[in-house]
Design an enzyme around this catalytic site. Structure first.
Site, PDB file in Angstrom:
ATOM      1  N   ARG A   1      36.757  46.683  -4.442  1.00  0.00           N
ATOM      2  CA  ARG A   1      36.153  46.605  -3.119  1.00  0.00           C
ATOM      3  C   ARG A   1      34.655  46.809  -3.222  1.00  0.00           C
ATOM      4  O   ARG A   1      34.181  47.601  -4.011  1.00  0.00           O
ATOM      5  CB  ARG A   1      36.764  47.670  -2.193  1.00  0.00           C
ATOM      6  CG  ARG A   1      38.021  47.178  -1.544  1.00  0.00           C
ATOM      7  CD  ARG A   1      38.679  48.224  -0.693  1.00  0.00           C
ATOM      8  NE  ARG A   1      37.773  49.279  -0.267  1.00  0.00           N
ATOM      9  CZ  ARG A   1      38.161  50.336   0.456  1.00  0.00           C
ATOM     10  NH1 ARG A   1      39.414  50.446   0.800  1.00  0.00           N
ATOM     11  NH2 ARG A   1      37.311  51.263   0.810  1.00  0.00           N
TER      12      ARG A   1
ATOM     13  N   ARG B   1      39.826  66.667  11.557  1.00  0.00           N
ATOM     14  CA  ARG B   1      38.720  66.438  10.630  1.00  0.00           C
ATOM     15  C   ARG B   1      37.651  67.511  10.735  1.00  0.00           C
ATOM     16  O   ARG B   1      36.785  67.609   9.877  1.00  0.00           O
ATOM     17  CB  ARG B   1      38.062  65.084  10.914  1.00  0.00           C
ATOM     18  CG  ARG B   1      38.886  63.902  10.456  1.00  0.00           C
ATOM     19  CD  ARG B   1      38.078  62.613  10.620  1.00  0.00           C
ATOM     20  NE  ARG B   1      38.923  61.448  10.450  1.00  0.00           N
ATOM     21  CZ  ARG B   1      39.251  60.932   9.269  1.00  0.00           C
ATOM     22  NH1 ARG B   1      38.792  61.474   8.159  1.00  0.00           N
ATOM     23  NH2 ARG B   1      40.024  59.878   9.200  1.00  0.00           N
TER      24      ARG B   1
ATOM     25  N   ARG C   1      39.553  51.916  -9.151  1.00  0.00           N
ATOM     26  CA  ARG C   1      40.488  51.351  -8.190  1.00  0.00           C
ATOM     27  C   ARG C   1      40.260  49.858  -7.990  1.00  0.00           C
ATOM     28  O   ARG C   1      39.129  49.391  -7.904  1.00  0.00           O
ATOM     29  CB  ARG C   1      40.340  52.081  -6.856  1.00  0.00           C
ATOM     30  CG  ARG C   1      41.385  51.679  -5.838  1.00  0.00           C
ATOM     31  CD  ARG C   1      41.405  52.630  -4.696  1.00  0.00           C
ATOM     32  NE  ARG C   1      40.188  52.561  -3.905  1.00  0.00           N
ATOM     33  CZ  ARG C   1      40.030  53.217  -2.760  1.00  0.00           C
ATOM     34  NH1 ARG C   1      40.983  53.996  -2.320  1.00  0.00           N
ATOM     35  NH2 ARG C   1      38.918  53.098  -2.085  1.00  0.00           N
TER      36      ARG C   1
ATOM     37  N   LYS D   1      46.118  61.272  -1.499  1.00  0.00           N
ATOM     38  CA  LYS D   1      46.703  61.828  -0.276  1.00  0.00           C
ATOM     39  C   LYS D   1      47.723  60.876   0.363  1.00  0.00           C
ATOM     40  O   LYS D   1      48.806  61.310   0.746  1.00  0.00           O
ATOM     41  CB  LYS D   1      45.580  62.152   0.716  1.00  0.00           C
ATOM     42  CG  LYS D   1      46.040  62.713   2.030  1.00  0.00           C
ATOM     43  CD  LYS D   1      44.896  63.391   2.765  1.00  0.00           C
ATOM     44  CE  LYS D   1      43.785  62.422   3.112  1.00  0.00           C
ATOM     45  NZ  LYS D   1      44.016  61.699   4.371  1.00  0.00           N
TER      46      LYS D   1
ATOM     47  N   ARG E   1      30.248  58.896  -0.020  1.00  0.00           N
ATOM     48  CA  ARG E   1      31.443  59.217   0.772  1.00  0.00           C
ATOM     49  C   ARG E   1      32.011  60.579   0.400  1.00  0.00           C
ATOM     50  O   ARG E   1      32.438  61.339   1.268  1.00  0.00           O
ATOM     51  CB  ARG E   1      32.524  58.134   0.570  1.00  0.00           C
ATOM     52  CG  ARG E   1      32.176  56.797   1.195  1.00  0.00           C
ATOM     53  CD  ARG E   1      33.420  55.973   1.540  1.00  0.00           C
ATOM     54  NE  ARG E   1      34.312  55.709   0.422  1.00  0.00           N
ATOM     55  CZ  ARG E   1      34.190  54.663  -0.392  1.00  0.00           C
ATOM     56  NH1 ARG E   1      33.231  53.797  -0.231  1.00  0.00           N
ATOM     57  NH2 ARG E   1      35.058  54.475  -1.361  1.00  0.00           N
TER      58      ARG E   1
END
Ligand SMILES: [Zn+2]
Length: 222
Positions: A164, A93, A132, A17, A175
């Site tokens: 991360r 949201r 990632r 996004k 998530r």
């Protein structure tokens, strides 16, 4: 010059996004308005709603929708967004926020052209996010399939490129599930109003941008 556009972009993590918002902003010459950024900017500038939002954030409380909408309104009423339009990223949201945004845009006579859901299935999102890697200094994003040119050293700043800690598979699954729960009613809200386009987020960034522009331009040309 290309006409501007007024867009809301939705998409779960891993859908790309952020990248597509930046590209769309360049294409339509409109500001990319990410809610996180405008919150920080409006607090710093000491705007009316920025200061109100800051009080809630300092107290560790959730900022009420009317204040969030106030911050967004202050930003959208600035000259660039008035003249050309905007790409809203990170807001709304919830369906309640979508309704409040709709009312505000109506009052300001700047209705949305389209809301776009960048769609990627959960497994594909999981694969992208698990691959990632992020520069620990400047936050540039890489992946195991697109690493920096020298041994996990950032191409931009020479920092160390790492995974991360919250990018573990379990954390990512959580998530993604949270996003689904929160966003389903929001997507349904736009769908019911015939204001939603769903775009397949699998492909190269150029392919996805082409798909987006085709759908947006078709919508703007009645
Ligand atoms: Zn870096």
């Amino acid at each position: 010059m290309v006409p501007g556009a007024r867009l809301v972009i939705l998409g779960r993590q891993g859908a790309g996004k952020g990248t597509q918002c930046m590209r769309l902003a360049r294409h339509y010459v409109v500001p990319h308005i990410s809610t996180g950024d405008i919150f920080r900017a409006s607090v710093k500038a000491g705007s009316e709603f920025g200061l109100k939002a800051d009080e809630f954030m300092r107290a560790g409380k959730l900022v009420p929708d009317e204040i969030v909408v106030g911050v967004v309104r202050e930003r959208l009423c600035q000259r660039d967004a008035r003249l050309r339009g905007f790409i809203l990223d990170g807001f709304p949201r919830t369906a309640a926020q979508a309704e409040a945004l709709d009312k505000m845009l109506d009052e300001e006579d700047m209705p949305l052209d389209l809301t776009i859901d960048l769609e990627i299935d959960e497994e594909a999102a999981l694969r992208r996010l698990a691959a990632r890697r992020v520069c620990s200094t400047c936050a540039s994003i890489y992946s195991t399939s697109r690493p920096p040119s020298i041994d996990w050293t950032c191409d931009n700043c020479g920092g160390e490129v790492v995974q991360r800690q919250d990018d573990t598979e379990d954390a990512i699954r959580k998530r993604l599930a949270d996003y689904n729960d929160l966003t389903k009613p929001l997507i349904a809200w736009y769908e019911e109003r015939g204001a939603l386009a769903t775009i397949d987020a699998l492909g190269t960034p150029d392919e996805i941008l082409d798909r987006l522009v085709a759908v947006i331009d078709a919508r703007k040309r009645p």
